[in-house]
Design a protein around this motif. Structure first.
Motif, mmCIF file in Angstrom:
data_model
loop_
_atom_site.group_PDB
_atom_site.id
_atom_site.type_symbol
_atom_site.label_atom_id
_atom_site.label_comp_id
_atom_site.label_asym_id
_atom_site.label_seq_id
_atom_site.Cartn_x
_atom_site.Cartn_y
_atom_site.Cartn_z
ATOM 1 N N PHE A 73 0.859 -1.183 0.000
ATOM 2 C CA PHE A 73 0.000 0.000 0.000
ATOM 3 C C PHE A 73 0.902 1.242 0.000
ATOM 4 O O PHE A 73 0.979 2.005 0.968
ATOM 5 N N GLY A 74 1.629 1.398 -1.136
ATOM 6 C CA GLY A 74 2.578 2.502 -1.270
ATOM 7 C C GLY A 74 1.924 3.782 -1.722
ATOM 8 O O GLY A 74 0.694 3.932 -1.728
ATOM 9 N N THR A 75 2.761 4.730 -2.142
ATOM 10 C CA THR A 75 2.255 6.067 -2.485
ATOM 11 C C THR A 75 1.293 6.030 -3.672
ATOM 12 O O THR A 75 0.343 6.815 -3.715
ATOM 13 N N LYS A 76 1.539 5.132 -4.642
ATOM 14 C CA LYS A 76 0.639 5.047 -5.796
ATOM 15 C C LYS A 76 -0.747 4.548 -5.363
ATOM 16 O O LYS A 76 -1.769 5.031 -5.847
ATOM 17 N N THR A 77 -0.751 3.596 -4.435
ATOM 18 C CA THR A 77 -2.025 3.080 -3.944
ATOM 19 C C THR A 77 -2.721 4.118 -3.074
ATOM 20 O O THR A 77 -3.954 4.271 -3.130
ATOM 21 N N ILE A 78 -1.948 4.851 -2.272
ATOM 22 C CA ILE A 78 -2.520 5.942 -1.469
ATOM 23 C C ILE A 78 -3.223 6.945 -2.384
ATOM 24 O O ILE A 78 -4.365 7.364 -2.139
ATOM 25 N N ALA A 79 -2.541 7.346 -3.471
ATOM 26 C CA ALA A 79 -3.122 8.322 -4.400
ATOM 27 C C ALA A 79 -4.373 7.767 -5.074
ATOM 28 O O ALA A 79 -5.371 8.472 -5.244
ATOM 29 N N ALA A 80 -4.325 6.479 -5.431
ATOM 30 C CA ALA A 80 -5.490 5.863 -6.076
ATOM 31 C C ALA A 80 -6.660 5.792 -5.106
ATOM 32 O O ALA A 80 -7.809 6.062 -5.482
ATOM 33 N N TYR A 81 -6.367 5.460 -3.841
ATOM 34 C CA TYR A 81 -7.458 5.360 -2.876
ATOM 35 C C TYR A 81 -8.052 6.733 -2.583
ATOM 36 O O TYR A 81 -9.265 6.873 -2.376
ATOM 37 N N ALA A 82 -7.215 7.782 -2.586
ATOM 38 C CA ALA A 82 -7.725 9.141 -2.395
ATOM 39 C C ALA A 82 -8.691 9.506 -3.529
ATOM 40 O O ALA A 82 -9.716 10.153 -3.307
ATOM 41 N N ARG A 83 -8.326 9.092 -4.765
ATOM 42 C CA ARG A 83 -9.235 9.352 -5.888
ATOM 43 C C ARG A 83 -10.558 8.602 -5.699
ATOM 44 O O ARG A 83 -11.623 9.109 -6.056
ATOM 45 N N TRP A 84 -10.487 7.365 -5.145
ATOM 46 C CA TRP A 84 -11.711 6.626 -4.838
ATOM 47 C C TRP A 84 -12.548 7.379 -3.805
ATOM 48 O O TRP A 84 -13.770 7.510 -3.948
ATOM 49 N N GLN A 85 -11.922 7.883 -2.765
ATOM 50 C CA GLN A 85 -12.651 8.608 -1.725
ATOM 51 C C GLN A 85 -13.347 9.846 -2.293
ATOM 52 O O GLN A 85 -14.469 10.191 -1.886
ATOM 53 N N ARG A 86 -12.698 10.523 -3.246
ATOM 54 C CA ARG A 86 -13.283 11.742 -3.822
ATOM 55 C C ARG A 86 -14.395 11.438 -4.827
ATOM 56 O O ARG A 86 -15.224 12.302 -5.125
ATOM 57 N N SER A 87 -14.407 10.213 -5.359
ATOM 58 C CA SER A 87 -15.403 9.867 -6.378
ATOM 59 C C SER A 87 -16.787 9.748 -5.744
ATOM 60 O O SER A 87 -16.917 9.449 -4.549
ATOM 61 N N PRO A 88 -17.851 9.986 -6.526
ATOM 62 C CA PRO A 88 -19.207 9.830 -5.982
ATOM 63 C C PRO A 88 -19.447 8.430 -5.422
ATOM 64 O O PRO A 88 -20.065 8.267 -4.363
ATOM 65 N N ALA A 89 -18.945 7.399 -6.127
ATOM 66 C CA ALA A 89 -19.162 6.035 -5.657
ATOM 67 C C ALA A 89 -18.445 5.762 -4.347
ATOM 68 O O ALA A 89 -18.899 4.979 -3.517
ATOM 69 N N GLY A 90 -17.307 6.440 -4.140
ATOM 70 C CA GLY A 90 -16.535 6.228 -2.929
ATOM 71 C C GLY A 90 -16.997 7.049 -1.744
ATOM 72 O O GLY A 90 -16.505 6.868 -0.630
ATOM 73 N N GLY A 91 -17.892 8.001 -1.985
ATOM 74 C CA GLY A 91 -18.428 8.807 -0.893
ATOM 75 C C GLY A 91 -18.376 10.298 -1.132
ATOM 76 O O GLY A 91 -18.967 11.076 -0.387
#
Length: 298
Positions: free
Chosen positions: A251-269
């Protein structure tokens, strides 16, 4: 309580109901065998309506519970499941064949060997389409009739009376005490039990948060909870948020950035600011899990 009348069957109550004696639940398989045909001289199948009229008229004294048309999937029921019917010979002083169980559900398949339907000849019942068998079996099974042939399948059975008295299951007419008939000669196999869906993989929120907080600062490729992180990374990749080369269990920096994009997405919340920092929270992780077939534990 199961349905007294089979769902989907035509109900043609002939009356003359009488209780069974109790004991192991049974079903008895018959074929109508109303014509004698051979491979050299096949004969046309008797119309379903003729047999239905017979069992509700002059043939009431030998009517089964169910008349089944294996070619069209039609059913007619003449007496409720908890009543005896009279399709079996019952000799005085012996086992009460038509009553020896909590139910003794008797099924007559509209069939005789080498019957002809259209241009096709059917030597055995199992050669027919057997339409409706799964529905018929499910209803009979709902009454506690075991998926077994205690006296043997129709192709090779005995008439053991002790087994008949003591074991639940399906009995061919040929496998029933006090009876001399040889039918039904064959019968379709019990439907396979539906396969259980595979268990969903589990991801611990605590493990994923730990990985997200420790993997980025560690050496390149460091993994904390690799198998669980891989599940999350594959879901992020499926969302188009993480390149395949970074689906590595870290769960490195690339995954952190991808998960942040998920959090910002409508589907992610639809999170904003520090709430979309790439560190998984329970709500956003469960949303991801719901879309990609895994479950989240504490």
């Amino acid at each position: 309580m199961p349905d007294l009348w089979m769902p989907g069957a035509t109900r043609l109550d002939i009356g003359d109901h009488a209780p069974t004696d109790g004991g192991p639940a049974k079903a008895v398989s018959h074929i109508t065998w109303d014509r004698n045909a051979t491979a050299a001289k096949p004969a046309d199948l008797v119309p379903y309506e003729d047999l239905r009229s017979y069992f509700s008229g002059s043939g009431k004294g030998v009517a089964p519970h169910i008349l089944w048309d294996p070619f069209g999937g039609r059913f007619t029921q003449f007496v409720p499941a908890n009543s005896r019917s009279k399709s079996l010979v019952d000799q005085a002083g012996g086992t009460r064949t038509n009553r020896a169980g909590s139910v003794v559900i008797q099924v007559e398949a509209l069939f005789f060997p080498y019957c002809r339907v259209g241009k096709q000849v059917y030597p055995r019942l199992v050669d027919t389409p057997c339409k409706g068998w799964e529905e018929l079996h499910a209803w009979v099974h709902s009454w506690g009739v075991a998926n077994a042939w205690p006296n043997g399948r129709p192709e090779n059975c005995t008439r053991d009376e002790h087994t008949w008295e003591t074991q639940s299951g399906w009995y061919p007419h040929k496998g029933t005490p006090e009876n001399k008939h040889d039918d039904p000669l064959s019968w379709p196999a019990f439907p396979a039990a539906p396969a259980k869906p595979p268990a969903k993989p589990k991801v611990s929120l605590a493990h994923i948060v730990y990985a997200a907080k420790h993997d980025p600062a560690a050496a390149q490729g460091h993994t904390s909870h690799k198998d669980e992180v891989l599940i999350v990374e594959r879901a992020l990749k499926a969302e188009g948020l993480l390149a395949a080369q970074w689906v590595d269990g870290s769960f490195g920096t690339k995954t952190i950035a991808a998960y942040a994009r998920w959090q910002r997405s409508p589907a992610g919340g639809g999170y904003v600011g520090s709430d979309a920092d790439g560190i998984p929270g329970a709500a956003s992780l469960r949303r991801l899990a719901a879309r990609h077939g895994f479950t989240v534990t504490a």
